[in-house]
Design an enzyme around this catalytic site. Structure first.
Site, PDB file in Angstrom:
ATOM      1  CB  ALA A 159      -0.932  -0.017   1.202  1.00  0.00           C
ATOM      2  CG  HIS A 160      -1.244   4.936   0.656  1.00  0.00           C
ATOM      3  ND1 HIS A 160      -2.355   5.715   0.490  1.00  0.00           N
ATOM      4  CD2 HIS A 160      -1.415   4.349   1.865  1.00  0.00           C
ATOM      5  CE1 HIS A 160      -3.142   5.616   1.531  1.00  0.00           C
ATOM      6  NE2 HIS A 160      -2.586   4.793   2.384  1.00  0.00           N
ATOM      7  CG  ASN A 161       2.922   7.349   1.989  1.00  0.00           C
ATOM      8  OD1 ASN A 161       1.779   7.541   1.562  1.00  0.00           O
ATOM      9  ND2 ASN A 161       3.894   8.236   1.837  1.00  0.00           N
TER      10      ASN A 161
END
Length: 358
Positions: free
Chosen positions: A243-245
């Site tokens: 997922a993001h980051n």
């Protein structure tokens, strides 16, 4: 391609038991070995195959002692598995060299502003957008998409159907398998009072450092802001969601069907088993090992620890609990029996008390 046992032994710094001049032309599993093939024995479970295999040459450890007669020539090395892996790599390089292609297929699209290095192959129906940089020796297979302003290092291989969104940064010697998506939007939505969700723009990017390999049908989401980072040497299996980051540490290995939620940081040299679920905004220490199908929703601060189960717990605790799980029906039966016996004793005690009072 043909090599003698002597040539292979010299390449692997091994020693020979048997005929040094016997020739091999292919690699095989030991159970499928035939005349002219080279195999290896690393796992003791497969030792019996040594005595029946037709493989001309078998790589074994220096300490191996045969318990029966065998016909193969043996090459003794420190680590049979690693040595055979080296040979597989060299064999694969030779095959790829024979099939090597370069140049841009006339059915590919490359934007005029893109910068393409030397000995780059771009196959039919690939799409390279504006301001993309692709350095020397890359292979971009058919139906691969590389979005605007992305930077691709040298000697990368993208298999058919890979999608790399805009502003992505890919290091050197990165291999990405078919249908994997790099840089798709992170899962960011703001709940509203009326029960709907507003999409939060994902304006960051993805950085994949050197020597990373990513399997098929995996997704690495772009950051909301900043970067989602897969650090150098990481190996990511098929069907994985990052997922993001998220940050994946150096030389970390992730097995298939695992999911890493947003903003979680996994330390270097960690091992994540298949179907593991990791919650968001966590930090996992260096060398963390998580067994298959575990669920993790807390930080791990101790390095080089093993965790299993859902919710995850230290390996030793999980093993003890697993023993109990197997006997739960029997334990329940014993508890019910004890409860019945206790009720009987209480009733008898009450009866005797009443009689004594009379």
């Amino acid at each position: 391609m043909q090599f003698t046992a002597k040539q292979i032994s010299e390449f692997l710094n091994g020693s020979i038991d048997g005929n040094p001049d016997v020739a091999v032309t292919e690699l095989s599993k030991i159970e499928d070995g035939k005349e002219g093939s080279l195999s290896f024995l690393s796992n003791p479970k497969y030792e019996n195959f040594l005595y029946s295999t037709q493989a001309s040459v078998v790589i074994v450890s220096k300490e191996f002692v045969a318990s029966q007669a065998y016909t193969s020539t043996l090459i003794r090395v420190d680590n049979p598995y690693s040595s055979f892996t080296v040979l597989l790599d060299k064999y694969n390089e030779a095959i790829n060299a024979q099939a090597a292609q370069s140049g841009i297929n006339k059915l590919a699209y490359v934007h005029p502003s893109a910068k393409i290095g030397k000995n780059v192959f771009i196959d039919a129906f690939a799409y390279v957008a504006e301001n993309v940089i692709i350095e020397d020796g890359c292979k971009v297979n058919t139906q691969t998409f590389i979005g605007a302003n992305s930077k691709i290092g040298s000697n990368c291989t993208f298999f058919p159907g890979v999608k790399i969104y805009h502003n992505s940064v890919i290091g050197n010697r990165v291999m990405i398998h078919s249908n994997t998506v790099i840089g798709s939007d992170g899962f960011g939505f703001a709940p509203q009072k009326d029960g709907t969700y507003n999409k939060i723009p994902q304006i960051g990017n993805v950085i994949i450092e050197d020597d990373v390999e990513i399997g098929a049908n995996t997704t690495v989401d772009r950051a909301t802001m900043g970067s989602t980072i897969v650090k150098k040497g990481a190996k990511i299996d098929n069907l994985i969601q990052i997922a993001h980051n998220v940050e994946i540490g150096e030389n970390t290995v992730l097995a298939a069907q695992s999911g890493i939620s947003g903003s979680t940081k996994i330390g270097a040299n960690s091992v994540i088993g298949g179907q593991v679920g990791i919650a968001g905004h966590l930090t996992l220490a260096k060398g963390t090992q998580i067994g298959a199908q575990a669920g993790l929703n807390f930080n791990i601060t101790e390095e080089n620890k093993q965790w299993h189960g859902s919710p995850a717990q230290p390996l030793r605790n999980w093993m003890r609990a697993s023993v109990i799980f197997k006997h739960l029906p029997e334990i329940e039966k014993r508890i019910n029996t004890l409860e019945d016996e206790l009720k009987r004793l209480i009733a008898e005690l009450e009866k005797n008390t009443i009689q004594n009072e009379r």
